[in-house]
Design an enzyme around this catalytic site. Structure first.
Site, PDB file in Angstrom:
ATOM      1  N   LYS B 167       0.808  -1.065  -0.050  1.00 42.08           N
ATOM      2  CA  LYS B 167       0.108   0.064  -0.103  1.00 42.08           C
ATOM      3  C   LYS B 167       0.924   1.337  -0.065  1.00 42.08           C
ATOM      4  O   LYS B 167       1.668   1.377   0.971  1.00 42.08           O
ATOM      5  CB  LYS B 167      -0.938   0.063   1.461  1.00 42.08           C
ATOM      6  CG  LYS B 167      -1.960   1.065   1.192  1.00 42.08           C
ATOM      7  CD  LYS B 167      -1.552   2.246   2.016  1.00 42.08           C
ATOM      8  CE  LYS B 167      -2.347   3.172   2.011  1.00 42.08           C
ATOM      9  NZ  LYS B 167      -1.836   4.653   2.418  1.00 42.08           N
ATOM     10  N   GLY B 222       4.547   3.602  10.407  1.00 40.50           N
ATOM     11  CA  GLY B 222       3.807   4.772  10.483  1.00 40.50           C
ATOM     12  C   GLY B 222       3.325   5.338  11.958  1.00 40.50           C
ATOM     13  O   GLY B 222       4.013   5.063  12.808  1.00 40.50           O
ATOM     14  N   SER B 223       2.178   6.004  12.003  1.00 35.69           N
ATOM     15  CA  SER B 223       1.430   6.574  13.039  1.00 35.69           C
ATOM     16  C   SER B 223       0.961   5.400  14.214  1.00 35.69           C
ATOM     17  O   SER B 223       0.528   4.601  13.634  1.00 35.69           O
ATOM     18  CB  SER B 223       0.703   7.673  12.797  1.00 35.69           C
ATOM     19  OG  SER B 223      -0.535   6.988  12.235  1.00 35.69           O
ATOM     20  N   GLY B 226      -2.784   5.231  13.030  1.00 42.16           N
ATOM     21  CA  GLY B 226      -3.219   4.569  11.688  1.00 42.16           C
ATOM     22  C   GLY B 226      -2.632   3.151  12.073  1.00 42.16           C
ATOM     23  O   GLY B 226      -3.408   2.110  11.522  1.00 42.16           O
ATOM     24  N   GLY B 227      -1.475   2.817  12.611  1.00 41.79           N
ATOM     25  CA  GLY B 227      -1.118   1.587  12.909  1.00 41.79           C
ATOM     26  C   GLY B 227      -2.113   0.974  13.737  1.00 41.79           C
ATOM     27  O   GLY B 227      -2.219  -0.420  13.696  1.00 41.79           O
ATOM     28  N   GLU B 246       5.210  -0.790  13.299  1.00 42.55           N
ATOM     29  CA  GLU B 246       6.294   0.066  13.732  1.00 42.55           C
ATOM     30  C   GLU B 246       5.572   1.589  14.138  1.00 42.55           C
ATOM     31  O   GLU B 246       5.157   1.964  12.936  1.00 42.55           O
ATOM     32  CB  GLU B 246       7.464   0.238  13.222  1.00 42.55           C
ATOM     33  CG  GLU B 246       8.477   1.383  13.876  1.00 42.55           C
ATOM     34  CD  GLU B 246       9.717   1.688  13.044  1.00 42.55           C
ATOM     35  OE1 GLU B 246      10.373   0.951  12.121  1.00 42.55           O
ATOM     36  OE2 GLU B 246       9.846   2.967  13.107  1.00 42.55           O
ATOM     37  N   CYS B 283      12.079   8.019  12.911  1.00 38.87           N
ATOM     38  CA  CYS B 283      11.472   7.133  14.020  1.00 38.87           C
ATOM     39  C   CYS B 283      12.319   7.116  15.263  1.00 38.87           C
ATOM     40  O   CYS B 283      11.576   6.861  16.603  1.00 38.87           O
ATOM     41  CB  CYS B 283      10.622   5.881  13.693  1.00 38.87           C
ATOM     42  SG  CYS B 283      11.756   5.033  12.609  1.00 38.87           S
ATOM     43  N   GLU B 379       5.417  11.319  21.541  1.00 46.18           N
ATOM     44  CA  GLU B 379       6.289  11.617  20.254  1.00 46.18           C
ATOM     45  C   GLU B 379       5.666  12.733  19.416  1.00 46.18           C
ATOM     46  O   GLU B 379       4.517  13.101  19.428  1.00 46.18           O
ATOM     47  CB  GLU B 379       6.223  10.475  19.290  1.00 46.18           C
ATOM     48  CG  GLU B 379       7.098  10.558  17.951  1.00 46.18           C
ATOM     49  CD  GLU B 379       7.211   9.557  17.258  1.00 46.18           C
ATOM     50  OE1 GLU B 379       6.211   8.561  17.314  1.00 46.18           O
ATOM     51  OE2 GLU B 379       8.113   9.540  16.166  1.00 46.18           O
TER      52      GLU B 379
END
Lengths: 519, 519
Positions: B167, B222-223, B226-227, B246, B283, B379
């Site tokens: 994706k 990603g975030s 979303g993750g 992650e 990250c 973060e």
């Protein structure tokens, strides 16, 4: 205190024999987990951990008579079987002690600093695995030792350096208490806090355990509904944790035309022995067997019928299990076109005894009408199996394509058969263990065992039996540019580690150093 | 066709430059997954897989100019950084080719039959690992190569023998298409179907991908929001699949009093360089730095202030990221008692440029008022860091105890310091990688790398960088009593495997045979 009492029940009579404990309320679960969390750093020393596992085996053996008597009363599995199971459990504890001593499970990888490395200068990196923390273990009904308090989940978690809190199975609370006492005594004897092994009773206690913030992982052996509910809780936590569950398995068997022609009687009798073993209460029980149409298959069924009819009746583990078994058999045998060469039923007035049975399905039915025959593709715990006759390989393939994941898949073929390789390739995606001949009941405790499989056989790709089961309770950590003297012995350069290498303290573990595997 | 178009956008101007593709609707996702599923058996041959990975690296290098130009336009990360990132990506593909050739990842374990084995006669068991099937890969915004279409998830999944459907990240659709084309060309050139690498665009496509019954695992960078949403979908499926994500990391740094006294200027300048590197879009950016009160700490902050003030302004990856960054900085600097020695802000009228900044928190505040200062423990993507001054180790420990999991944790101490070992022990439970000195930005592609960590740094204990990343896409299978000639070459007895051993076909993989590790 209004927490409900926990009763020990005689599986042969259904009568309550003693009040063993009370169900753990939230505060009791919290206390057990906090105690385990406070205790787990004491497991950091590998030598002591190994000694503890061996002491636990010794103690279980010393307490063997009492353990087996309690387990036999609570499960009716019989002293012969339970003696064997306790032996297996002690062997397993000692095998994990050997795994701990060898240290390969630490997966040590060392890359020395390399200023000239591609694609960029590389720092000194040293990776190994550390215990995840406190592990929740859910005991199984059908193995009061080997998959319960002192079983594989507990042994592998302790071997990894994790403390455990076991949720006892309600079918054997007294056995659970005795086994936990033996483990805790062994801990104390080895200089460890008793709290490295906790024990709680009660369904809600299990829920609280999986939700507890200080629980880092869970191991489970049981049913699909129960296991999935706990898996969902584990995944839905604010901080999700791994849930290694073994939930259910149909364990398909394919008998080729050639194998049936050659060994019909042997296969039929073997199947009867396998599906009735331990009153069919094995997660590896063969539940769906593809047998060819025609004379050879008929001979096989005749031998199966003989074996199944002669198999002894006996009690199941509990009343709920008997209800499910009888209802499951009734549902399957009522399907149109299905016959019941040996009909299962109740046996005797007392306890939870049943007699084994099997259903036979003419070729074409299961492959042809998916919805209607769905029940035949689902596990039914207890002494029942389904024989699905087939016309050709395509028919078998069509049914296999609709199965969920399995612990095992078995092929009965003749070694020289051209199609054997194709069948093995077709069965591999379905299961964690693929057998050529023989029967899937009987799970060897061996390094190469894989006891797991695609969902719902397991909720992760891990194994719960064999040395690799330790991997479930570990997490890798890399140390970057940490000075030698601050590293654990296993991660030091061997030149720099005179003491560790010379005194046999176990720091000489297998490692990968600068890309090269070393012993 | 009313699927929305996918635009490539110039990150320096915010202007749309080209319509690249359309978002994949459910039918398009289904097609991509089915194609990948049909293609993946072609990856079974290890030799071909390794050749494919090397051909992919060659092809990406050959297309390097176009790839870097597109990526620079879409991300504004600059050609120097992107050239390095592409080099790293190609190195990674080749490193996985070596992993495939060596075959240690197959984890081959062989136990020969032993009728005299304890605790019971043992069948012949041979265990190795097989690919899980089709893997969904979610590309990251901040690494258009190394953690996107041709990145570590894709490389490790292909190395494992899995086909992938990626994706694409909406920040670099053109780069994604070019990279996918390179990979697919390399596949065809190696005799593999192009469909071993699929590519889809669009947020809903990602959802459809994780839900697809033929997708067996997912990798994500990603975030947290979303993750986590995708993790929940993966865990909630009728058949749950592993989701290796992650999600986010604060990357705490502890500077001891002695280290500050000895190297205040070096540490301050190093921190400025690390938190502004790549406009803070790593990250592994250090997001919370514990600096002692007093003169040495003041010197450190002075050097940090100088370095941060001099750091170049530059565009972030997209407009949403800039909004989040500015809002995050404003929220943190508005906290009572906090100062902003260097204030972040917008820079220039065009595009998404910002300038770096940092906030400084007096001792006692974060440890004392947990709720109020919670934002400082989370973060904030972009060039910002938080310096938390402290009075004593207990204050630092109190804050560390409240942190979520991290990719990294860093200790700046002097090698001889008595407390160094204690600090390393305190940081280890927090992170996947623990550094002694240096800075966490910069993730070496090396066997001993662990790029992962406790949640939310990662949703599993796996690493996404380094050779062990291949483990995510494999599942163990044991073969029981299967005749030699029906086993894969890697599982045969070597005596029986004349051809494989002699022709160097790669069947001589490292194995554990009857308990003994063999090369």
């Amino acid at each position: 205190m209004n927490t409900p009492p926990v009763w020990s029940v005689d599986a042969r009579t259904g009568a309550r024999t003693a009040e063993i404990a009370v169900e753990a309320d939230s505060a009791a679960v919290d206390l057990a987990v906090r105690d385990a969390h406070a205790a787990h750093p004491a497991l950091a020393d590998r030598g002591r951990r190994a000694a503890f596992l061996r002491a636990a085996a010794d103690r279980l053996e010393a307490d063997g008579a009492a353990l087996i008597a309690a387990a036999d009363r609570e499960t009716a599995l019989g002293t012969a079987r339970l003696t064997g199971e306790l032996g297996r459990t002690c062997y397993q504890l000692r095998a994990f002690a050997d795994v701990v001593d060898e240290g390969a499970f630490l997966d040590v990888i060392i890359d020395h600093a390399d200023p000239a490395a591609a694609p960029a200068p590389r720092p000194d990196l040293r990776r190994w695995k550390v215990p995840v923390g406190v592990v929740a273990v859910f005991a199984a009904s059908n193995f009061p030792f080997a998959f319960s308090v002192p079983g594989g989940d507990t042994a592998s978690a302790l071997a990894a350096g994790c403390a455990v809190v076991v949720k006892a199975h309600p079918d054997h609370p007294e056995t659970s208490e005795l086994a936990a006492a033996a483990l805790r005594a062994a801990a104390v004897q080895t200089g460890l806090p008793a709290a490295v092994v906790g024990l709680v009773h009660g369904r809600q206690a299990g829920v609280d355990l999986v939700r507890h913030p200080l629980v880092s992982a869970a191991g489970f052996t049981g049913s699909i509904p129960g296991g999935r509910a706990l898996f969902d809780l584990a995944a839905g936590r604010p901080v999700p944790i791994p849930f290694h569950g073994e939930l259910g398995s149909l364990n398909p068997v394919v008998v080729t035309e050639a194998a049936a022609a050659e060994r019909a009687e042997e296969i039929g009798a073997g199947l009867a022995g396998s599906f009735t073993l331990g009153m069919g209460q094995f997660c590896t029980k063969p539940g769906l067997v593809f047998v060819p149409e025609g004379a050879a298959g008929d001979r096989l069924e005749k031998a199966l019928t003989g074996g199944a009819a002669e198999a002894a009746a006996g009690p199941l583990l509990d009343g709920r299990m008997r209800e499910h078994f009888l209802a499951g058999f009734a549902e399957r045998s009522a399907l149109p076109g299905v016959s019941t060469p040996v009909s299962a039923g109740t046996a005797g007035a007392d306890g939870w005894a049943v007699s084994p049975g099997y259903v036979s399905v003419p070729a074409g039915l299961v492959a042809g009408e998916q919805e209607r025959y769905q029940a035949l593709l689902e596990e039914c715990f207890g002494p029942v199996t389904v024989v699905a006759r087939y016309r050709d390989a395509a028919e078998v393939q069509a049914v296999l394509a609709r199965l969920g994941g399995n612990l095992t898949a078995t092929l009965h073929a003749e070694p020289g058969e051209e199609q054997a390789a194709g069948w093995l390739a077709a069965l591999t995606p379905l299961a964690g263990r693929v057998l050529f001949g023989g029967w899937p009941t009987g799970v060897a405790v061996a390094p190469a065992m894989q006891h797991g499989g695609p969902y719902p056989a397991a909720t992760s790709s891990a194994t719960s039996v064999g040395g690799s089961a330790i991997e479930r309770w570990l997490r890798p950590v890399s140390y970057q540019n940490v000075p030698q003297q601050l590293l654990p012995a296993e991660l030091r350069d061997r030149e720099a580690d005179g003491a560790g290498a010379a005194d046999g303290s176990g720091s000489r573990v297998p490692r990968r150093v600068d890309g090269v595997l070393e012993r």
